[in-house]
Enzyme design. Sequence first.
Site, PDB file in Angstrom:
ATOM      1  N   GLU A   8       3.729   5.057   0.520  1.00  0.00           N
ATOM      2  CA  GLU A   8       2.668   4.815  -0.471  1.00  0.00           C
ATOM      3  C   GLU A   8       2.791   5.916  -1.501  1.00  0.00           C
ATOM      4  O   GLU A   8       2.027   6.886  -1.508  1.00  0.00           O
ATOM      5  CB  GLU A   8       1.265   4.777   0.149  1.00  0.00           C
ATOM      6  CG  GLU A   8       0.269   4.176  -0.856  1.00  0.00           C
ATOM      7  CD  GLU A   8      -1.186   4.326  -0.493  1.00  0.00           C
ATOM      8  OE1 GLU A   8      -1.584   3.915   0.604  1.00  0.00           O
ATOM      9  OE2 GLU A   8      -1.923   4.870  -1.344  1.00  0.00           O
ATOM     10  N   HIS A  10       3.515   6.802  -5.564  1.00  0.00           N
ATOM     11  CA  HIS A  10       3.309   6.116  -6.839  1.00  0.00           C
ATOM     12  C   HIS A  10       3.974   6.799  -8.024  1.00  0.00           C
ATOM     13  O   HIS A  10       4.169   8.007  -8.036  1.00  0.00           O
ATOM     14  CB  HIS A  10       1.818   5.995  -7.116  1.00  0.00           C
ATOM     15  CG  HIS A  10       1.042   5.425  -5.971  1.00  0.00           C
ATOM     16  ND1 HIS A  10       1.231   4.146  -5.506  1.00  0.00           N
ATOM     17  CD2 HIS A  10       0.083   5.965  -5.174  1.00  0.00           C
ATOM     18  CE1 HIS A  10       0.405   3.923  -4.483  1.00  0.00           C
ATOM     19  NE2 HIS A  10      -0.289   5.008  -4.262  1.00  0.00           N
ATOM     20  N   HIS A 163      -3.021  -2.339  -1.541  1.00  0.00           N
ATOM     21  CA  HIS A 163      -3.418  -0.981  -1.930  1.00  0.00           C
ATOM     22  C   HIS A 163      -4.814  -1.019  -2.552  1.00  0.00           C
ATOM     23  O   HIS A 163      -5.178  -1.995  -3.197  1.00  0.00           O
ATOM     24  CB  HIS A 163      -2.390  -0.435  -2.929  1.00  0.00           C
ATOM     25  CG  HIS A 163      -2.652   0.961  -3.372  1.00  0.00           C
ATOM     26  ND1 HIS A 163      -3.485   1.262  -4.429  1.00  0.00           N
ATOM     27  CD2 HIS A 163      -2.207   2.137  -2.885  1.00  0.00           C
ATOM     28  CE1 HIS A 163      -3.526   2.577  -4.573  1.00  0.00           C
ATOM     29  NE2 HIS A 163      -2.766   3.135  -3.653  1.00  0.00           N
ATOM     30  N   ASP A 286       0.856   9.367  -0.285  1.00  0.00           N
ATOM     31  CA  ASP A 286       0.010   9.023  -1.434  1.00  0.00           C
ATOM     32  C   ASP A 286       0.241   9.968  -2.610  1.00  0.00           C
ATOM     33  O   ASP A 286      -0.662  10.229  -3.399  1.00  0.00           O
ATOM     34  CB  ASP A 286      -1.485   8.955  -1.082  1.00  0.00           C
ATOM     35  CG  ASP A 286      -2.247   7.931  -1.935  1.00  0.00           C
ATOM     36  OD1 ASP A 286      -1.661   7.391  -2.898  1.00  0.00           O
ATOM     37  OD2 ASP A 286      -3.427   7.676  -1.641  1.00  0.00           O
TER      38      ASP A 286
HETATM   39 MN    MN Z   1      -2.223   5.203  -3.232  1.00  0.00          MN
END
Ligand code: MN
Length: 324
Positions: A8, A10, A163, A286
Site C-alpha cells: 500500500e 502511493h 483503499h 502506507d
Molecule cells: Mn494508503
Amino acid sequence: MQGKIALEEHFAIPETLQDSAGFVPGEYWEELAARLLDIQERRLREMDENGIEMMILSLNAPAVQAIPDTGKAIEIAMRANDYLAEQVVKRPDRFQGFAALPMQDPDAAARELQRCISELGFRGALVNGFSQRDGAAPLYYDAPEYRGFWAECDRLGKPFYLHPRNPSPADSAIYDGHPWLMGPTWAFAQETAVHALRLIGSGLFDEHPGLKIVIGHMGEGIPAMLWRIDNRNAWVKAPKLHACKRPIASYFRENFWITTSGNFRSQSLIDAMLELGSERILFSTDWPFENVDHAAQWFDAAPISEADRARIGRDNARSLFDLQ
Ligand code: MN
C-alpha cells in the site's frame, strides 16, 4: 527482515497531487508532495535502508474516484497507469504496479483493468472507495451495475485493493464538529469497512468465489468485530437479512487479505492472526503518509514467529501477486 514486499505504497501525478493536501499540517506539505512525486530516488533509499525489496505502487487518494466527469476520470486513470508503467519498467525488480480505475463507468473500469493487466503487466488494482459521478449518489461496488466489472476482475484473477477515502459530505453528519475524526483517525476505516461488508453481504462472493479483495490498516477494524457481526443476538431465531449464503466471517476469511499499512501495532496484528491466520496478512507501510522506517522497525521486531514474519513480510505477497 530483508526482502520485504510492501503493497500500500502511493505516488501522485501532478493532476492528483492536490488530493493529498490537507492530510498533514501545511508546514509538512512540501515534504509530503516531494515524497509523493518521487519514485526512483528517495523511495528506493528508504526501501534499501529498511529491508524492503519491492513496493507495489498505487496512485494517491481519492484521485480518480473523486472526478465526477466520467470522461475525465477515464483519462486521468489511463494517464496515471501509463506513467506508473514507465516507472516500473525502469526497476521491475523493485517496483510493480496497481491499476487506478475509473469506476464511474463499470465497463470502462473493466477495460482499463484488462489493459493494465495484460498490456502493462500490473499485479491488480487499487481503488479508493466509492466513486463520484455527476448527478449520482456515491457509487458503491456492491451495486448490480458492477457485476460485469467483477466478472472481469474474477476472470483476470488479480487482487482488488479497496483503499480508504473519506465519506461524502452528505454522509458525514456524524463527524460534524469533530474534524479530527476524519481521515486515518477513524472515518477511513469506518467507510472502508462498511464498503467491504456491503460487498460480502450482497452475495458477490457467492457469484464469484474466486475474487480476491485486499484491505489495509490491519483490516480496517473488521477482524476485531468479525465474531460479533455474525453472532449478534444469537439467542434470537431471526432470519438473516443479507443476501449472501454463508456467515459474513467465512467470506472474509476466504476472499479477503489484509495489510499492516499504517497500523503498526503488535496487539492488533496478533488479533488479526488469531482471526484470519498469518497467511492472510501482508506487510505494507502506507508510504508516504507513514514512514517506511516506522513500519519496518516495528514489523521486524514484532513478537511473532520467524515463520509468520516470513509469510507476512514476503511470502504471502509473492504468492498472491505471482511475483518471482
Ligand atoms: Mn494508503
